[in-house]
Motif scaffolding. Sequence first.
Motif, PDB file in Angstrom:
ATOM      1  N   VAL A   1       0.833  -1.200   0.000  1.00 47.70           N
ATOM      2  CA  VAL A   1       0.000   0.000   0.000  1.00 47.70           C
ATOM      3  C   VAL A   1       0.868   1.251   0.000  1.00 47.70           C
ATOM      4  CG1 VAL A   1      -1.669   1.320   1.351  1.00 47.70           C
ATOM      5  CG2 VAL A   1      -1.967  -1.140   1.084  1.00 47.70           C
ATOM      6  N   VAL A   2       1.968   1.225   0.736  1.00 46.24           N
ATOM      7  CA  VAL A   2       2.858   2.383   0.810  1.00 46.24           C
ATOM      8  C   VAL A   2       3.430   2.732  -0.565  1.00 46.24           C
ATOM      9  CG1 VAL A   2       5.056   3.196   1.759  1.00 46.24           C
ATOM     10  CG2 VAL A   2       3.447   1.986   3.224  1.00 46.24           C
ATOM     11  N   GLN A   3       3.623   1.738  -1.408  1.00 45.48           N
ATOM     12  CA  GLN A   3       4.234   1.967  -2.711  1.00 45.48           C
ATOM     13  C   GLN A   3       3.227   2.315  -3.814  1.00 45.48           C
ATOM     14  OE1 GLN A   3       6.947  -1.155  -3.870  1.00 45.48           O
ATOM     15  NE2 GLN A   3       8.098  -1.061  -1.960  1.00 45.48           N
ATOM     16  N   LEU A   4       1.949   2.331  -3.489  1.00 48.90           N
ATOM     17  CA  LEU A   4       0.949   2.646  -4.515  1.00 48.90           C
ATOM     18  C   LEU A   4       1.188   4.039  -5.091  1.00 48.90           C
ATOM     19  CD1 LEU A   4      -2.363   1.255  -2.984  1.00 48.90           C
ATOM     20  CD2 LEU A   4      -1.166   0.410  -5.015  1.00 48.90           C
ATOM     21  N   GLN A   5       1.154   4.112  -6.416  1.00 46.26           N
ATOM     22  CA  GLN A   5       1.365   5.373  -7.119  1.00 46.26           C
ATOM     23  C   GLN A   5       0.042   5.840  -7.712  1.00 46.26           C
ATOM     24  OE1 GLN A   5       4.901   6.907  -7.258  1.00 46.26           O
ATOM     25  NE2 GLN A   5       4.370   5.679  -5.458  1.00 46.26           N
ATOM     26  N   TYR A   6      -0.694   6.562  -6.898  1.00 46.99           N
ATOM     27  CA  TYR A   6      -1.993   7.100  -7.308  1.00 46.99           C
ATOM     28  C   TYR A   6      -2.202   8.388  -6.524  1.00 46.99           C
ATOM     29  CZ  TYR A   6      -6.811   7.195  -8.914  1.00 46.99           C
ATOM     30  OH  TYR A   6      -7.988   7.559  -9.523  1.00 46.99           O
ATOM     31  N   PRO A   7      -2.645   9.465  -7.175  1.00 46.92           N
ATOM     32  CA  PRO A   7      -2.599  10.789  -6.535  1.00 46.92           C
ATOM     33  C   PRO A   7      -3.474  10.970  -5.306  1.00 46.92           C
ATOM     34  CG  PRO A   7      -3.751  10.887  -8.647  1.00 46.92           C
ATOM     35  CD  PRO A   7      -3.115   9.546  -8.580  1.00 46.92           C
ATOM     36  N   SER A   8      -4.625  10.297  -5.245  1.00 47.12           N
ATOM     37  CA  SER A   8      -5.528  10.576  -4.130  1.00 47.12           C
ATOM     38  C   SER A   8      -6.342   9.331  -3.791  1.00 47.12           C
ATOM     39  CB  SER A   8      -6.458  11.741  -4.470  1.00 47.12           C
ATOM     40  OG  SER A   8      -7.325  12.049  -3.405  1.00 47.12           O
ATOM     41  N   PHE A   9      -6.037   8.722  -2.667  1.00 49.21           N
ATOM     42  CA  PHE A   9      -6.800   7.571  -2.209  1.00 49.21           C
ATOM     43  C   PHE A   9      -6.725   7.504  -0.689  1.00 49.21           C
ATOM     44  CE2 PHE A   9      -2.488   6.015  -2.633  1.00 49.21           C
ATOM     45  CZ  PHE A   9      -2.325   5.115  -1.581  1.00 49.21           C
ATOM     46  N   GLU A  10      -7.680   6.805  -0.094  1.00 49.03           N
ATOM     47  CA  GLU A  10      -7.668   6.556   1.334  1.00 49.03           C
ATOM     48  C   GLU A  10      -7.650   5.050   1.567  1.00 49.03           C
ATOM     49  OE1 GLU A  10     -11.151   8.155   3.192  1.00 49.03           O
ATOM     50  OE2 GLU A  10     -12.534   6.911   2.049  1.00 49.03           O
ATOM     51  N   VAL A  11      -7.212   4.642   2.746  1.00 47.70           N
ATOM     52  CA  VAL A  11      -7.117   3.228   3.080  1.00 47.70           C
ATOM     53  C   VAL A  11      -8.007   2.939   4.283  1.00 47.70           C
ATOM     54  CG1 VAL A  11      -5.605   1.328   3.754  1.00 47.70           C
ATOM     55  CG2 VAL A  11      -4.757   3.107   2.199  1.00 47.70           C
ATOM     56  N   VAL A  12      -9.002   2.088   4.077  1.00 43.75           N
ATOM     57  CA  VAL A  12      -9.922   1.684   5.130  1.00 43.75           C
ATOM     58  C   VAL A  12      -9.619   0.228   5.485  1.00 43.75           C
ATOM     59  CG1 VAL A  12     -12.329   1.400   5.803  1.00 43.75           C
ATOM     60  CG2 VAL A  12     -11.692   3.241   4.215  1.00 43.75           C
ATOM     61  N   VAL A  13      -9.353  -0.027   6.740  1.00 44.34           N
ATOM     62  CA  VAL A  13      -9.055  -1.379   7.212  1.00 44.34           C
ATOM     63  C   VAL A  13     -10.194  -1.840   8.112  1.00 44.34           C
ATOM     64  CG1 VAL A  13      -7.457  -2.833   8.510  1.00 44.34           C
ATOM     65  CG2 VAL A  13      -6.573  -0.950   7.110  1.00 44.34           C
TER      66      VAL A  13
ATOM     67  N   GLY B   1     -14.576   8.077  -0.932  1.00 43.50           N
ATOM     68  CA  GLY B   1     -14.228   8.303  -2.330  1.00 43.50           C
ATOM     69  C   GLY B   1     -15.359   7.933  -3.265  1.00 43.50           C
ATOM     70  N   ASP B   2     -15.242   8.320  -4.522  1.00 42.77           N
ATOM     71  CA  ASP B   2     -16.268   8.000  -5.518  1.00 42.77           C
ATOM     72  C   ASP B   2     -16.233   6.537  -5.930  1.00 42.77           C
ATOM     73  OD1 ASP B   2     -17.145  10.626  -5.562  1.00 42.77           O
ATOM     74  OD2 ASP B   2     -15.757  11.199  -7.161  1.00 42.77           O
ATOM     75  N   ILE B   3     -15.067   5.915  -5.793  1.00 41.09           N
ATOM     76  CA  ILE B   3     -14.883   4.512  -6.164  1.00 41.09           C
ATOM     77  C   ILE B   3     -14.311   3.776  -4.964  1.00 41.09           C
ATOM     78  CG2 ILE B   3     -13.669   2.904  -7.696  1.00 41.09           C
ATOM     79  CD1 ILE B   3     -13.588   5.183  -9.767  1.00 41.09           C
ATOM     80  N   VAL B   4     -14.825   2.569  -4.706  1.00 40.86           N
ATOM     81  CA  VAL B   4     -14.326   1.750  -3.600  1.00 40.86           C
ATOM     82  C   VAL B   4     -13.603   0.545  -4.196  1.00 40.86           C
ATOM     83  CG1 VAL B   4     -14.885   0.495  -1.494  1.00 40.86           C
ATOM     84  CG2 VAL B   4     -16.285   2.458  -2.184  1.00 40.86           C
ATOM     85  N   ALA B   5     -12.315   0.415  -3.905  1.00 45.00           N
ATOM     86  CA  ALA B   5     -11.524  -0.731  -4.355  1.00 45.00           C
ATOM     87  C   ALA B   5     -11.360  -1.705  -3.194  1.00 45.00           C
ATOM     88  CB  ALA B   5     -10.155  -0.267  -4.859  1.00 45.00           C
ATOM     89  N   PHE B   6     -11.343  -2.994  -3.509  1.00 48.36           N
ATOM     90  CA  PHE B   6     -11.274  -4.024  -2.484  1.00 48.36           C
ATOM     91  C   PHE B   6     -10.023  -4.882  -2.684  1.00 48.36           C
ATOM     92  CE2 PHE B   6     -15.706  -2.955  -3.131  1.00 48.36           C
ATOM     93  CZ  PHE B   6     -16.202  -2.843  -1.841  1.00 48.36           C
ATOM     94  N   ILE B   7      -9.349  -5.190  -1.575  1.00 48.31           N
ATOM     95  CA  ILE B   7      -8.205  -6.078  -1.580  1.00 48.31           C
ATOM     96  C   ILE B   7      -8.181  -6.810  -0.242  1.00 48.31           C
ATOM     97  CG2 ILE B   7      -6.593  -4.338  -0.686  1.00 48.31           C
ATOM     98  CD1 ILE B   7      -4.462  -5.578  -2.566  1.00 48.31           C
ATOM     99  N   ASP B   8      -7.694  -8.060  -0.235  1.00 43.17           N
ATOM    100  CA  ASP B   8      -7.673  -8.855   0.992  1.00 43.17           C
ATOM    101  C   ASP B   8      -6.396  -8.623   1.784  1.00 43.17           C
ATOM    102  OD1 ASP B   8     -10.093  -9.899   0.260  1.00 43.17           O
ATOM    103  OD2 ASP B   8      -9.279 -11.786  -0.509  1.00 43.17           O
TER     104      ASP B   8
ATOM    105  N   ALA C   1     -26.043   6.558   2.671  1.00 43.74           N
ATOM    106  CA  ALA C   1     -25.527   7.178   1.448  1.00 43.74           C
ATOM    107  C   ALA C   1     -24.321   8.064   1.709  1.00 43.74           C
ATOM    108  CB  ALA C   1     -26.630   7.976   0.758  1.00 43.74           C
ATOM    109  N   HIS C   2     -24.298   8.692   2.885  1.00 45.61           N
ATOM    110  CA  HIS C   2     -23.206   9.608   3.199  1.00 45.61           C
ATOM    111  C   HIS C   2     -22.116   8.875   3.970  1.00 45.61           C
ATOM    112  CE1 HIS C   2     -25.444  13.062   1.771  1.00 45.61           C
ATOM    113  NE2 HIS C   2     -26.488  12.672   2.485  1.00 45.61           N
ATOM    114  N   PRO C   3     -20.851   9.121   3.651  1.00 47.55           N
ATOM    115  CA  PRO C   3     -19.748   8.459   4.349  1.00 47.55           C
ATOM    116  C   PRO C   3     -19.781   8.716   5.847  1.00 47.55           C
ATOM    117  CG  PRO C   3     -18.949   9.615   2.399  1.00 47.55           C
ATOM    118  CD  PRO C   3     -20.372  10.043   2.600  1.00 47.55           C
ATOM    119  N   ALA C   4     -19.324   7.738   6.601  1.00 50.26           N
ATOM    120  CA  ALA C   4     -19.299   7.883   8.053  1.00 50.26           C
ATOM    121  C   ALA C   4     -18.244   8.872   8.510  1.00 50.26           C
ATOM    122  CB  ALA C   4     -19.043   6.523   8.706  1.00 50.26           C
ATOM    123  N   ALA C   5     -17.235   9.126   7.667  1.00 47.52           N
ATOM    124  CA  ALA C   5     -16.161  10.058   8.025  1.00 47.52           C
ATOM    125  C   ALA C   5     -15.654  10.721   6.757  1.00 47.52           C
ATOM    126  CB  ALA C   5     -15.030   9.329   8.734  1.00 47.52           C
TER     127      ALA C   5
END
Length: 388
Positions: A3-15, A57-64, A281-285
């Motif tokens: 995750v630290v090496q991801l090259q993308y300008p704007s994303f958040e990480v939810v665990v 975010g507008d898009i939610v990506a999933f990874i295990d 519909a609205h994000p919790a944070a």
Amino acid sequence: MGVVQLQYPSFEVVVVSDPAGIKTAQDLPFAADLKLVPFDEPNISAARNLGIVESAGDIVAFIDDDAVPEPQWLHHLVAPALQSDVAGMGGFVRGRNGISYQWKARSLDRFGEAHALDLQNDVPVVLHPPKGRAVKTEGTNMAVRRDVLIELGGFDPAFHYFLDETDLNMRLARAGHATALVPLAEVHHGFAANRMRSTNRVPRDLFEIGASWAVFQRKHVAIADREAHWRQLRMAERQRLLRHLVTGGLEPRSVRQLMGRLDLGYGEGRDRDLTPVKLAAHPAAPFKSFPMHPRKSVLLPSRPLTFRKDLQTAAERVKNGEIVTLISLSYSAMYHQLSLNDAGVWVQRGGLFGKSDRTEPLCRMTTRSRRLEKEQRRVARQRGFSKD
């Protein structure tokens, strides 16, 4: 480190994790940049729904938690969302050796069974499946527009462990949404041991497999087809267990016990609550941007005799802000393996004449410089090597 090496300008990480997982995340050096959501129930769909609600975010990506993304994963995965008709996106998944694919492009028939799709190149393909079929995305490497997830009620909690993304795929298609398959959006998936399987993928319990198939049938399979469909599924599970029996992974009594659990799960799944979920519909944070630092991707050559020293050099360069691929070539035809180590180094080891692409000939003569160039080209766009 992935995750630290991801090259993308704007994303958040939810665990979203159990107490042990949250504790592990809290001990990470970047813990303050994470959204941590405690959840201690054995229900992956409910966990993912919590993640959706928390996501801003507008898009939610999933990874295990047993998967590692390539540095350009998000860049490739969400690119098809520029097309307004694309709601879902799915990438390719490499297995434990870091080379072979676990899953590539697949479609789903009306019974939820996956069938391989032959994509001609590595260009993203947008698919509008015909009625009754869907495009398969893998739960460890997929993304969906957040508003569509809210519209569809997210993942169905009746699927505690299995078929959760398959059910979502079917509902996406039924609602008329297109899905893009993105070959260059790659993650490496390790199949960590859990309560359902061992590290070598030998089943420990088939209860949730049976339950999920019962739920899937109730939602997607015609009543007249369910009995024959279940007989076919049950036979396939028994054959899978017998293969593990032959290879020494199971004892005869374990096969009987596991089949009994499969049947019990199927019976329980026929009575599970299927009340639709309504997500907020609205994000919790608010959006919590994960700090992305632009990194240059570099390749370091190595040999078995200098490997330890070269590995230390590679680790130092990672600390200095580079994405480092260390390739150690022995004078042999050994198959290649690749992984991201604890220091954040992409380590690839194998023979100068050995296979990396498993479709290649068993042995091919080459020079060291040519082989290094070939391996760099193979992962250039996934890992972000420059063209110069």
